[in-house]
Design a protein around this motif. Structure first.
Motif, short mmCIF file in Angstrom:
data_model
loop_
_atom_site.label_atom_id
_atom_site.label_comp_id
_atom_site.label_asym_id
_atom_site.label_seq_id
_atom_site.Cartn_x
_atom_site.Cartn_y
_atom_site.Cartn_z
N THR A 106 1.08 -1.12 -0.27
CA THR A 106 -0.06 0.01 0.00
C THR A 106 0.62 1.18 -0.04
OG1 THR A 106 -1.73 -0.98 1.17
CG2 THR A 106 -1.58 1.15 1.34
N THR A 107 1.82 1.27 0.83
CA THR A 107 2.68 2.33 0.97
C THR A 107 3.53 2.67 -0.43
OG1 THR A 107 3.04 2.12 3.46
CG2 THR A 107 4.63 3.55 2.36
N VAL A 108 4.17 1.72 -1.07
CA VAL A 108 4.96 1.85 -2.28
C VAL A 108 4.02 2.34 -3.44
CG1 VAL A 108 6.00 0.68 -3.92
CG2 VAL A 108 6.55 0.42 -1.48
N PHE A 109 2.79 1.77 -3.42
CA PHE A 109 1.68 2.07 -4.31
C PHE A 109 1.37 3.57 -4.22
CE2 PHE A 109 -2.79 2.62 -5.89
CZ PHE A 109 -2.56 2.26 -7.16
N ILE A 110 1.04 4.19 -3.04
CA ILE A 110 0.61 5.49 -2.81
C ILE A 110 1.72 6.24 -3.02
CG2 ILE A 110 -0.01 7.08 -0.82
CD1 ILE A 110 -1.54 4.69 0.50
N ALA A 111 2.89 5.99 -2.40
CA ALA A 111 4.10 7.00 -2.93
C ALA A 111 4.60 7.14 -4.36
CB ALA A 111 5.36 6.29 -2.37
N VAL A 112 4.25 6.04 -5.08
CA VAL A 112 4.59 6.27 -6.53
C VAL A 112 3.42 7.03 -7.31
CG1 VAL A 112 4.66 4.73 -8.57
CG2 VAL A 112 5.83 4.03 -6.60
N VAL A 113 2.37 6.61 -7.04
CA VAL A 113 1.11 7.19 -7.58
C VAL A 113 1.15 8.78 -7.20
CG1 VAL A 113 -1.37 7.46 -7.60
CG2 VAL A 113 -0.33 5.34 -7.75
N ALA A 114 1.34 9.13 -6.00
CA ALA A 114 1.29 10.50 -5.53
C ALA A 114 2.37 11.24 -6.14
CB ALA A 114 1.35 10.60 -4.20
N GLY A 115 3.75 10.49 -6.31
CA GLY A 115 4.73 11.31 -6.81
C GLY A 115 4.72 11.31 -8.11
N VAL A 116 4.13 10.37 -9.08
CA VAL A 116 3.93 10.36 -10.50
C VAL A 116 2.94 11.89 -10.68
CG1 VAL A 116 3.17 9.62 -12.57
CG2 VAL A 116 4.85 8.24 -10.97
N GLY A 117 1.87 11.98 -9.62
CA GLY A 117 1.01 13.00 -9.87
C GLY A 117 1.50 14.17 -9.85
N VAL A 118 2.43 14.53 -8.74
CA VAL A 118 2.98 15.76 -8.46
C VAL A 118 3.93 15.96 -9.72
CG1 VAL A 118 4.64 16.78 -7.09
CG2 VAL A 118 2.93 15.68 -6.05
N TRP A 119 4.65 14.92 -10.30
CA TRP A 119 5.36 15.37 -11.44
C TRP A 119 4.97 15.92 -12.75
CZ3 TRP A 119 7.02 13.73 -16.35
CH2 TRP A 119 8.46 14.02 -16.58
N PHE A 120 3.63 15.42 -12.79
CA PHE A 120 2.97 15.48 -13.92
C PHE A 120 2.38 17.01 -13.99
CE2 PHE A 120 3.29 11.11 -15.55
CZ PHE A 120 3.58 11.26 -17.04
N LEU A 121 1.61 16.86 -12.70
CA LEU A 121 0.74 18.06 -12.49
C LEU A 121 1.25 19.30 -11.92
CD1 LEU A 121 -2.53 16.12 -11.20
CD2 LEU A 121 -2.21 16.89 -13.53
N GLY A 122 2.31 19.12 -11.13
CA GLY A 122 2.95 20.17 -10.19
C GLY A 122 3.61 21.36 -11.21
N SER A 123 3.86 22.49 -10.63
CA SER A 123 4.58 23.61 -11.23
C SER A 123 5.87 23.25 -11.43
CB SER A 123 4.27 24.82 -10.45
OG SER A 123 5.07 26.02 -11.16
N PRO A 124 6.52 23.34 -12.72
CA PRO A 124 7.82 23.00 -13.22
C PRO A 124 8.82 23.88 -12.35
CG PRO A 124 6.68 24.22 -14.94
CD PRO A 124 5.88 24.08 -13.83
N ASN A 125 8.41 24.94 -11.71
CA ASN A 125 9.28 25.83 -11.23
C ASN A 125 9.57 25.61 -9.66
OD1 ASN A 125 9.95 27.28 -13.59
ND2 ASN A 125 8.20 28.47 -13.21
#
Length: 219
Positions: A106-125
């Motif tokens: 569960t932890t690994v799945f959440i960390a990866v999905v949350a991290g990928v989401g931030v990488w795609f949706l977050g501000s590049p700066n």
């Protein structure tokens, strides 16, 4: 054959000795993990917060992908670690108490999905660090687990957690520019999905077959 009166060895059954032991072990484990985060922050401070820059998620930058792994362990200050510590201990305890294998998946799945989401949706700066995505994921797990596993215990825990931390769900939407709502939202969704993917499977009911005793074969 050894008989377990009252199912006291079942760690998933509320009120059993094994259940309370499982909760206790999970609580101790989560309490032991939090000082590790403070130690990492201490080292990061000594190195002028270079760890944050090197290990944080940099949205839409290839050199920021490794932050998906390291960012949950990094924070922008002791106050940041402290604010994450209590919900991490409380929510993590209930998630871990359901089983260590499911906890890690569960932890690994959440960390990866949350991290990928931030990488795609977050501000590049920006550079994003912190365990908040995982914490919101644990919140999603607990809220969903009672439904998918049809467990009164998990439903009660979900209601309690909802009362304690439900107000924080507002952090999943754009607001404070210093808060990664993308990580919170993606982590929460990942937690809901993880509760379904890694749910406890109910044992299949045993089919009783009636046998007919036959007498000697007479030809």
């Amino acid at each position: 054959m050894a008989i377990d009166p009252g199912g006291q060895s079942d760690p998933t059954r509320f009120g059993t000795e094994a259940f309370y032991a499982s909760i206790g072990r999970a609580f101790v484990a989560m309490c032991a993990f939090v000082p590790v985060l403070f130690l990492i922050e201490f080292l990061d401070t000594r190195f002028g917060h270079r760890l944050d820059q090197a290990g944080g998620i940099r949205p839409r930058h290839l050199d920021g992908l490794d932050g998906i792994v390291f960012a949950p362990f990094l924070h922008v200050g002791y106050d940041h670690v402290l604010s994450n510590s209590v919900p991490l201990i409380v929510l993590g305890t209930f998630v871990l108490a359901a089983g260590s294998a499911r906890f890690w998946l569960t932890t690994v799945f959440i960390a990866v999905v949350a991290g990928v989401g931030v990488w795609f949706l977050g501000s590049p700066n920006t550079v994003v660090v912190g365990a908040s995505g995982v914490i919101f994921g644990y919140l999603g797990v607990i809220l969903m687990r009672g439904i998918v596993e049809r467990s009164w215990w998990h439903i009660a825990v979900g209601l309690l957690v909802g009362l304690l931390y439900g107000w924080q769900l507002i952090a999943m939407f754009p607001g404070d520019p210093g808060v990664s709502w993308q990580g919170h939202l993606c982590g929460f969704i990942a937690g809901l999905v993880a509760a379904i993917l890694f749910r406890r499977r109910r044992p299949k009911p045993v089919e009783h077959v009636d046998t007919l005793a036959l007498g000697p074969d007479v030809s």
